[in-house]
Scaffold this motif. Structure first.
Motif, short mmCIF file in Angstrom:
data_model
loop_
_atom_site.label_atom_id
_atom_site.label_comp_id
_atom_site.label_asym_id
_atom_site.label_seq_id
_atom_site.Cartn_x
_atom_site.Cartn_y
_atom_site.Cartn_z
N TYR A 111 0.85 -1.19 0.00
CA TYR A 111 0.00 0.00 0.00
C TYR A 111 0.88 1.24 0.00
CZ TYR A 111 -3.82 3.17 1.25
OH TYR A 111 -4.75 4.19 1.24
N LYS A 112 0.68 2.11 -0.99
CA LYS A 112 1.48 3.33 -1.16
C LYS A 112 2.98 3.02 -1.21
CE LYS A 112 -1.82 6.63 0.70
NZ LYS A 112 -2.09 7.77 1.58
N ASN A 281 -15.67 -1.23 2.74
CA ASN A 281 -14.87 -0.20 3.44
C ASN A 281 -13.40 -0.56 3.62
OD1 ASN A 281 -15.07 2.43 4.39
ND2 ASN A 281 -15.24 1.81 6.52
N ASP A 283 -11.01 0.43 1.68
CA ASP A 283 -10.23 1.64 1.35
C ASP A 283 -9.94 2.44 2.61
OD1 ASP A 283 -10.30 0.92 -1.24
OD2 ASP A 283 -11.73 2.44 -1.91
N GLU A 284 -10.97 2.64 3.44
CA GLU A 284 -10.79 3.42 4.67
C GLU A 284 -9.87 2.67 5.65
OE1 GLU A 284 -13.09 5.40 8.48
OE2 GLU A 284 -14.32 4.38 6.98
N LEU A 286 -7.40 0.54 4.96
CA LEU A 286 -6.00 0.65 4.51
C LEU A 286 -5.44 2.05 4.76
CD1 LEU A 286 -6.27 -1.41 1.22
CD2 LEU A 286 -4.93 -2.04 3.22
N GLU A 287 -6.26 3.08 4.52
CA GLU A 287 -5.82 4.45 4.74
C GLU A 287 -5.55 4.71 6.23
OE1 GLU A 287 -4.31 7.94 3.97
OE2 GLU A 287 -4.94 6.61 2.34
N LYS A 288 -6.44 4.17 7.08
CA LYS A 288 -6.26 4.31 8.53
C LYS A 288 -5.02 3.56 9.01
CE LYS A 288 -9.73 6.66 10.49
NZ LYS A 288 -9.47 7.80 11.41
N TRP A 290 -2.31 3.01 7.27
CA TRP A 290 -1.17 3.83 6.84
C TRP A 290 -0.97 5.01 7.79
CZ3 TRP A 290 3.05 3.99 4.00
CH2 TRP A 290 3.60 5.22 3.65
N GLU A 291 -2.07 5.65 8.18
CA GLU A 291 -2.03 6.81 9.08
C GLU A 291 -1.46 6.41 10.46
OE1 GLU A 291 -5.27 9.37 11.60
OE2 GLU A 291 -5.93 8.68 9.61
N ASP A 362 7.34 13.65 3.73
CA ASP A 362 6.72 12.62 2.89
C ASP A 362 6.83 12.97 1.41
OD1 ASP A 362 5.28 10.26 2.35
OD2 ASP A 362 3.37 11.31 2.35
#
Length: 372
Positions: A111-112, A281, A283-284, A286-288, A290-291, A362
């Motif tokens: 991811y990213k 959900n 997407d949310e 994975l984003e969380k 990463w955060e 970043d």
């Protein structure tokens, strides 16, 4: 684990439950909590020989790989195996009955540009912190994770969350907390020195602090408090083996609850709502992840070429220096280091020449210039 130790733990917990909490009993409660922490440390520490640890090949010695490690923890059959399979393509036995996963199953997500190792740990049981079942090995692996996902079943009671938190806390894992702002140094003589800087100690007094340290056979030490600390925070600092780990609560099977319940739960901090079976959900989630992992991407640029945006170097935000960037690529790079050219948010103009201590942002682009 001896039955005698378990009996002592039960006796101390019973005495703590009976003791009224007030200023007069603070020192006594501190002493009991310190004794409890020491007994738990003895139970959960490494064992020699056949003391109930995982046998070779049982899947608990998973080699750490990738840029970060994330552990899935939860009660049996909350959907951890399904979540791992859907996110990583790794097969982990999934079924609607309890205790399907008996070993630690690893998988990898990209991811990213960050390779995240995801571990599906066996279903936790109450009493894991006291060495019951395989909880000791499960939480032992959890201590090595950069992020913990506590997977909960939306159709099951919410007190499961508190049980898991209690088990992890009993094993010295502190979720979504910062280390206490307490400086602790043992010395040869001079007694106990206590200093409060920028705060007033309302939950601790000299008698309580001395009582806790006495249990650890410490009679000479300097303590500097930069926060109004509790007895538990003082013990954590003295023990010195606590792990402070970010945590996300993943509420699975949200297709089984009402919209009103979903709306209410979505307001709770650190929660992410998903349905692993239907891939809702993600997407949310994975984003969380990463955060909460608190990482950043740094792109390399070989001389005379365009930057490599496909495979970034992943750095932790707590130490995003050029020095750390070089170490991540190869430790010998520092021996040849002259300076670095930076393109990105961390510099005033691009490219800017910087030294090893420069802090990156970043998605900065870095070109290392070597000594001739």
């Amino acid at each position: 684990m001896s039955a005698e130790t378990m009996k002592k733990i039960a006796e101390i917990e019973n005495e703590m439950a009976k003791t009224q909490k007030n200023k007069a009993t603070n020192a006594h409660i501190g002493l009991l909590k310190a004794k409890l922490a020491k007994l738990r440390r003895d139970i959960l520490g490494p064992r020699v020989g056949g003391g109930g640890g995982a046998k070779p090949g049982e899947g608990f010695d998973v080699t750490k790989s990738g840029d970060a490690r994330v552990g899935l923890i939860g009660f049996p059959s909350v959907g951890k195996s399904t979540l791992l399979s859907k996110l990583t393509g790794t097969h982990s036995e999934a079924a609607d009955y309890e205790f399907t996963t008996l070993t630690c199953i690893p998988g990898t997500i990209k991811y990213k540009g960050c390779r995240i190792q995801l571990l599906d740990l066996p279903g936790i049981i109450e009493g894991a912190k006291d060495g019951k079942g395989r909880g000791r090995q499960v939480i032992g692996v959890a201590r090595t994770c950069n992020l913990i996902l506590i997977v909960l079943d939306a159709s099951k009671p919410m007190y499961h969350k508190r049980i898991i938190e209690k088990e992890l806390e009993g094993f010295g894992i502190r979720l979504n907390k910062n280390p206490p702002a307490i400086s602790y140094k043992v010395k040869d003589k001079g007694g106990i020195g206590i200093t409060a800087m920028g705060c007033t100690l309302t939950k601790l007094d000299k008698e309580t602090i001395t009582s806790v340290l006495k249990e650890y056979r410490v009679s000479n030490a300097d303590l500097v408090f930069r926060q109004d600390a509790t007895i538990d925070e003082l013990i954590d600092v003295v023990e010195g083996n606590r792990i402070y780990t970010p945590c996300l609560y993943v509420l699975n099977k949200v297709d089984s609850i009402t919209i009103e319940e979903l709306e209410l739960l979505s307001r709770v901090p650190h929660y992410v709502m998903i349905c692993a079976r239907k891939e809702w959900n993600f997407d949310e989630l994975l984003e969380k992840m990463w955060e909460y992992l608190n990482m950043m991407r740094i792109y390399t640029k070989p001389k005379g070429q365009i930057p490599d945006y496909e495979t970034p170097v992943i750095l932790p935000r707590r130490n995003p220096t050029v020095d750390e960037f070089c170490r991540r690529i190869h430790r010998t790079l520092l021996d040849q280091f002259k300076h670095a050219l930076i393109w990105g948010k961390s510099v005033k103009h691009t490219p800017q020449s910087v030294g090893r201590e420069h802090k990156l942002e970043d998605e900065d682009v870095v070109q290392i210039v070597k000594k001739v």
